[in-house]
Scaffold this motif. Sequence first.
Motif, PDB file in Angstrom:
ATOM      1  N   ASP A 113       0.846  -1.188   0.000  1.00 22.23           N
ATOM      2  CA  ASP A 113       0.000   0.000   0.000  1.00 22.23           C
ATOM      3  C   ASP A 113       0.887   1.246   0.000  1.00 22.23           C
ATOM      4  N   ASP A 114       0.290   2.386  -0.319  1.00 19.24           N
ATOM      5  CA  ASP A 114       1.058   3.622  -0.445  1.00 19.24           C
ATOM      6  C   ASP A 114       1.764   4.003   0.846  1.00 19.24           C
ATOM      7  N   ALA A 115       1.103   3.810   1.981  1.00 14.98           N
ATOM      8  CA  ALA A 115       1.696   4.212   3.260  1.00 14.98           C
ATOM      9  C   ALA A 115       2.961   3.409   3.548  1.00 14.98           C
ATOM     10  N   THR A 116       2.885   2.086   3.323  1.00 12.10           N
ATOM     11  CA  THR A 116       4.051   1.235   3.582  1.00 12.10           C
ATOM     12  C   THR A 116       5.174   1.538   2.611  1.00 12.10           C
ATOM     13  N   LEU A 117       4.854   1.686   1.341  1.00  9.33           N
ATOM     14  CA  LEU A 117       5.881   1.966   0.338  1.00  9.33           C
ATOM     15  C   LEU A 117       6.549   3.312   0.588  1.00  9.33           C
ATOM     16  N   ASN A 118       5.777   4.292   0.997  1.00  3.13           N
ATOM     17  CA  ASN A 118       6.367   5.599   1.312  1.00  3.13           C
ATOM     18  C   ASN A 118       7.266   5.523   2.542  1.00  3.13           C
ATOM     19  N   ALA A 119       6.868   4.710   3.523  1.00  6.91           N
ATOM     20  CA  ALA A 119       7.689   4.537   4.720  1.00  6.91           C
ATOM     21  C   ALA A 119       9.013   3.851   4.367  1.00  6.91           C
ATOM     22  N   ILE A 120       8.954   2.867   3.470  1.00  7.16           N
ATOM     23  CA  ILE A 120      10.177   2.200   3.012  1.00  7.16           C
ATOM     24  C   ILE A 120      11.078   3.201   2.289  1.00  7.16           C
ATOM     25  N   LYS A 121      10.480   4.002   1.418  1.00  5.48           N
ATOM     26  CA  LYS A 121      11.240   5.013   0.672  1.00  5.48           C
ATOM     27  C   LYS A 121      11.939   5.974   1.613  1.00  5.48           C
ATOM     28  N   GLU A 122      11.226   6.481   2.597  1.00  2.00           N
ATOM     29  CA  GLU A 122      11.818   7.428   3.540  1.00  2.00           C
ATOM     30  C   GLU A 122      12.945   6.788   4.353  1.00  2.00           C
ATOM     31  N   THR A 123      12.761   5.524   4.710  1.00  2.00           N
ATOM     32  CA  THR A 123      13.793   4.812   5.467  1.00  2.00           C
ATOM     33  C   THR A 123      15.066   4.661   4.644  1.00  2.00           C
ATOM     34  N   LEU A 124      14.922   4.269   3.388  1.00  2.00           N
ATOM     35  CA  LEU A 124      16.087   4.102   2.515  1.00  2.00           C
ATOM     36  C   LEU A 124      16.825   5.419   2.329  1.00  2.00           C
ATOM     37  N   LEU A 125      16.089   6.497   2.190  1.00  2.00           N
ATOM     38  CA  LEU A 125      16.720   7.804   1.970  1.00  2.00           C
ATOM     39  C   LEU A 125      17.483   8.290   3.202  1.00  2.00           C
ATOM     40  N   ARG A 126      17.154   7.756   4.377  1.00  2.00           N
ATOM     41  CA  ARG A 126      17.885   8.129   5.603  1.00  2.00           C
ATOM     42  C   ARG A 126      19.205   7.376   5.723  1.00  2.00           C
ATOM     43  N   HIS A 127      19.400   6.367   4.872  1.00  2.00           N
ATOM     44  CA  HIS A 127      20.608   5.529   4.972  1.00  2.00           C
ATOM     45  C   HIS A 127      21.319   5.452   3.616  1.00  2.00           C
ATOM     46  N   ARG A 128      21.529   6.589   3.009  1.00  2.00           N
ATOM     47  CA  ARG A 128      22.147   6.614   1.679  1.00  2.00           C
ATOM     48  C   ARG A 128      23.544   6.003   1.695  1.00  2.00           C
ATOM     49  N   GLY A 129      23.881   5.326   0.590  1.00  2.00           N
ATOM     50  CA  GLY A 129      25.192   4.717   0.478  1.00  2.00           C
ATOM     51  C   GLY A 129      25.449   4.269  -0.948  1.00  2.00           C
ATOM     52  N   ASP A 130      26.225   3.186  -1.106  1.00  2.00           N
ATOM     53  CA  ASP A 130      26.663   2.734  -2.431  1.00  2.00           C
ATOM     54  C   ASP A 130      26.035   1.416  -2.878  1.00  2.00           C
ATOM     55  N   ILE A 131      25.225   0.777  -2.020  1.00  2.00           N
ATOM     56  CA  ILE A 131      24.748  -0.579  -2.308  1.00  2.00           C
ATOM     57  C   ILE A 131      23.361  -0.555  -2.936  1.00  2.00           C
ATOM     58  N   GLN A 132      23.226  -1.286  -4.032  1.00  2.00           N
ATOM     59  CA  GLN A 132      21.967  -1.340  -4.768  1.00  2.00           C
ATOM     60  C   GLN A 132      20.865  -1.988  -3.928  1.00  2.00           C
ATOM     61  N   VAL A 133      19.660  -1.417  -3.998  1.00  2.00           N
ATOM     62  CA  VAL A 133      18.492  -1.978  -3.321  1.00  2.00           C
ATOM     63  C   VAL A 133      17.626  -2.707  -4.353  1.00  2.00           C
ATOM     64  N   MET A 134      17.258  -3.944  -4.017  1.00  2.00           N
ATOM     65  CA  MET A 134      16.367  -4.735  -4.852  1.00  2.00           C
ATOM     66  C   MET A 134      15.067  -4.978  -4.091  1.00  2.00           C
ATOM     67  N   LEU A 135      13.932  -4.904  -4.802  1.00  2.00           N
ATOM     68  CA  LEU A 135      12.631  -5.199  -4.206  1.00  2.00           C
ATOM     69  C   LEU A 135      12.104  -6.513  -4.762  1.00  2.00           C
ATOM     70  N   CYS A 136      11.574  -7.347  -3.882  1.00  2.00           N
ATOM     71  CA  CYS A 136      10.936  -8.595  -4.284  1.00  2.00           C
ATOM     72  C   CYS A 136       9.478  -8.537  -3.843  1.00  2.00           C
ATOM     73  N   LEU A 137       8.569  -8.406  -4.800  1.00  2.00           N
ATOM     74  CA  LEU A 137       7.141  -8.353  -4.503  1.00  2.00           C
ATOM     75  C   LEU A 137       6.597  -9.785  -4.475  1.00  2.00           C
ATOM     76  N   GLN A 138       6.027 -10.188  -3.348  1.00  2.00           N
ATOM     77  CA  GLN A 138       5.554 -11.559  -3.153  1.00  2.00           C
ATOM     78  C   GLN A 138       4.030 -11.602  -3.184  1.00  2.00           C
ATOM     79  N   PHE A 139       3.474 -12.448  -4.088  1.00  2.00           N
ATOM     80  CA  PHE A 139       2.025 -12.548  -4.249  1.00  2.00           C
ATOM     81  C   PHE A 139       1.502 -13.851  -3.648  1.00  2.00           C
ATOM     82  N   PRO A 140       0.210 -13.888  -3.264  1.00  2.00           N
ATOM     83  CA  PRO A 140      -0.355 -15.068  -2.584  1.00  2.00           C
ATOM     84  C   PRO A 140      -0.216 -16.364  -3.372  1.00  2.00           C
TER      85      PRO A 140
END
Length: 224
Positions: A151-178
């Motif tokens: 949902d938008d709230a969770t994805l935005n929270a993830i985005k904000e968290t990542l931006l607080r820990h900037r660095g050099d390592i690539q972030v990958m997302l794995c979307l898991q469906f039922p």
Amino acid sequence: ADPMPESQMLAAEKELLGFYISGHPLTAHEWALKRYSLSDTQALDKVPTGTLTRIGGLISQLRKTFAKKSQKPMAFFRLDHLDGSLEVVAFPETFENFGVHLKEEAPIMVCGELVHAEDTKIKAAEIYPLQDIPRLFTKSFNIHIPATRQDDATLNAIKETLLRHRGDIQVMLCLQFPNGEKVFLDTDRSFKVLPCEKLLHEIEHLLGEGSVYLDINKSPCRRS
């Protein structure tokens, strides 16, 4: 007066008494030691001679000298870890490339060859500051997101968290469906992070335990 910083207090204890009382300097690096060391320090005697490995600890009894044949600088020291210590030798080539990191009480990671002689020792090939290890030996930071949490709230929270820990390592997302389907997505390079215990805990707080997977380089040395 303000309380003495823990690192300064521990250094004073070691200098005065020869050992630590109120804690251990490596405790602050325990997260990295557990994830990036390749050998169990309590079972090094079972690791065959000649094995390339990675072990972290504190430098003690540092002795700089010169090689007999080449007269180039080299060093011997003890690598103190949470369960004991072992000797490390840095021959001239290693000393030339990594000697800048060799200081008493410095927290480091040693990459090199394990040798069983009279005592277990490591012939160092590479030496890095312990605080740099997550940046140097992490290939990607992977976040697993269940479909129910997309949902938008969770994805935005993830985005904000990542931006607080900037660095050099690539972030990958794995979307898991039922139905078991998984979709893997690269994130924009602006979301690259510096892996650390705090970042992992913040993401797991949002998505649940086990939602983060660190793809760690299992090659003992970066230059091998």
